[in-house]
Design a protein around this motif. Structure first.
Motif, PDB file in Angstrom:
ATOM      1  N   TRP A   6     -11.490 -77.063 -54.379  1.00 50.26           N
ATOM      2  CA  TRP A   6     -10.057 -76.800 -54.452  1.00 50.26           C
ATOM      3  C   TRP A   6      -9.766 -75.439 -55.074  1.00 50.26           C
ATOM      4  CZ3 TRP A   6      -6.497 -78.872 -51.694  1.00 50.26           C
ATOM      5  CH2 TRP A   6      -6.665 -80.170 -51.194  1.00 50.26           C
ATOM      6  N   LEU A   7     -10.612 -74.969 -55.953  1.00 48.15           N
ATOM      7  CA  LEU A   7     -10.440 -73.640 -56.527  1.00 48.15           C
ATOM      8  C   LEU A   7     -10.882 -72.543 -55.549  1.00 48.15           C
ATOM      9  CD1 LEU A   7     -11.601 -74.175 -60.209  1.00 48.15           C
ATOM     10  CD2 LEU A   7      -9.277 -73.803 -59.377  1.00 48.15           C
ATOM     11  N   LEU A   8     -11.795 -72.878 -54.668  1.00 45.20           N
ATOM     12  CA  LEU A   8     -12.292 -71.916 -53.698  1.00 45.20           C
ATOM     13  C   LEU A   8     -11.237 -71.577 -52.638  1.00 45.20           C
ATOM     14  CD1 LEU A   8     -14.909 -70.402 -53.046  1.00 45.20           C
ATOM     15  CD2 LEU A   8     -15.510 -72.264 -51.516  1.00 45.20           C
ATOM     16  N   ILE A   9     -10.387 -72.533 -52.303  1.00 38.79           N
ATOM     17  CA  ILE A   9      -9.359 -72.305 -51.278  1.00 38.79           C
ATOM     18  C   ILE A   9      -8.383 -71.198 -51.710  1.00 38.79           C
ATOM     19  CG2 ILE A   9      -7.426 -73.355 -50.060  1.00 38.79           C
ATOM     20  CD1 ILE A   9      -9.077 -75.981 -50.077  1.00 38.79           C
ATOM     21  N   PRO A  10      -7.784 -71.246 -52.897  1.00 41.69           N
ATOM     22  CA  PRO A  10      -6.889 -70.141 -53.279  1.00 41.69           C
ATOM     23  C   PRO A  10      -7.632 -68.820 -53.490  1.00 41.69           C
ATOM     24  CG  PRO A  10      -6.676 -71.985 -54.817  1.00 41.69           C
ATOM     25  CD  PRO A  10      -7.739 -72.334 -53.856  1.00 41.69           C
ATOM     26  N   LEU A  11      -8.881 -68.902 -53.921  1.00 38.42           N
ATOM     27  CA  LEU A  11      -9.663 -67.683 -54.095  1.00 38.42           C
ATOM     28  C   LEU A  11      -9.879 -66.996 -52.749  1.00 38.42           C
ATOM     29  CD1 LEU A  11     -11.318 -65.846 -55.974  1.00 38.42           C
ATOM     30  CD2 LEU A  11     -13.297 -67.266 -55.405  1.00 38.42           C
ATOM     31  N   ALA A  18      -5.673 -59.772 -49.996  1.00 34.34           N
ATOM     32  CA  ALA A  18      -5.996 -58.415 -50.457  1.00 34.34           C
ATOM     33  C   ALA A  18      -6.529 -57.568 -49.309  1.00 34.34           C
ATOM     34  CB  ALA A  18      -7.010 -58.480 -51.591  1.00 34.34           C
ATOM     35  N   ILE A  19      -7.358 -58.138 -48.470  1.00 31.47           N
ATOM     36  CA  ILE A  19      -7.885 -57.403 -47.316  1.00 31.47           C
ATOM     37  C   ILE A  19      -6.746 -57.059 -46.355  1.00 31.47           C
ATOM     38  CG2 ILE A  19      -9.349 -57.609 -45.263  1.00 31.47           C
ATOM     39  CD1 ILE A  19     -11.297 -59.237 -47.013  1.00 31.47           C
ATOM     40  N   TRP A  20      -5.902 -58.021 -46.060  1.00 32.39           N
ATOM     41  CA  TRP A  20      -4.782 -57.762 -45.152  1.00 32.39           C
ATOM     42  C   TRP A  20      -3.822 -56.737 -45.742  1.00 32.39           C
ATOM     43  CZ3 TRP A  20       0.493 -58.310 -45.582  1.00 32.39           C
ATOM     44  CH2 TRP A  20       1.210 -58.114 -44.414  1.00 32.39           C
ATOM     45  N   GLY A  21      -3.550 -56.829 -47.043  1.00 33.76           N
ATOM     46  CA  GLY A  21      -2.648 -55.877 -47.690  1.00 33.76           C
ATOM     47  C   GLY A  21      -3.181 -54.462 -47.660  1.00 33.76           C
ATOM     48  N   SER A  22      -4.464 -54.300 -47.888  1.00 29.17           N
ATOM     49  CA  SER A  22      -5.036 -52.955 -47.831  1.00 29.17           C
ATOM     50  C   SER A  22      -5.026 -52.430 -46.399  1.00 29.17           C
ATOM     51  CB  SER A  22      -6.450 -52.944 -48.406  1.00 29.17           C
ATOM     52  OG  SER A  22      -7.304 -53.736 -47.604  1.00 29.17           O
ATOM     53  N   TRP A  23      -5.226 -53.290 -45.418  1.00 34.64           N
ATOM     54  CA  TRP A  23      -5.182 -52.862 -44.013  1.00 34.64           C
ATOM     55  C   TRP A  23      -3.747 -52.498 -43.606  1.00 34.64           C
ATOM     56  CZ3 TRP A  23      -2.776 -55.139 -39.715  1.00 34.64           C
ATOM     57  CH2 TRP A  23      -3.092 -54.560 -38.495  1.00 34.64           C
ATOM     58  N   ALA A  24      -2.771 -53.262 -44.054  1.00 34.43           N
ATOM     59  CA  ALA A  24      -1.386 -53.006 -43.685  1.00 34.43           C
ATOM     60  C   ALA A  24      -0.847 -51.739 -44.348  1.00 34.43           C
ATOM     61  CB  ALA A  24      -0.511 -54.198 -44.058  1.00 34.43           C
TER      62      ALA A  24
END
Length: 65
Positions: A6-11, A18-24
Motif C-alpha cells: 500500500w505504501l508502494l502505490i503512492p510512491l 515527477a517524470i510527467w511533470g518534468s516532461w511537460a
C-alpha cells in the motif's frame, strides 16, 4: 508485507507524476524557432511561385465559366 504494498502505490504514483511533470515542463523553444523559420521559407517560396503565374494568368476573365 501488505502495508508495504500500500505504501508502494503512492510512491510509484509520485515518481510517475515527477517524470510527467518534468516532461511537460521541458524547454520547447528550439522547436518553435525551427517551425517559424520553416514557415518563413514557405511564405518566401509561395511568394516566388506567385510572381510568374500572375503574369501568365493576367487576362480579362472573359473565359471564366
Amino acid at each position: 508485507m501488505a502495508s508495504l504494498a500500500w505504501l508502494l502505490i503512492p510512491l510509484l504514483a509520485a515518481v510517475g507524476a515527477a517524470i510527467w511533470g518534468s516532461w511537460a515542463a521541458r524547454d520547447r523553444t528550439q522547436g518553435d524557432i525551427s517551425e517559424l523559420a520553416g514557415y518563413a521559407r514557405f511564405r518566401e517560396a509561395m511568394d516566388r511561385s506567385d510572381r510568374p503565374r500572375a503574369k501568365a494568368e493576367a487576362h480579362s476573365g472573359s473565359d471564366a465559366v
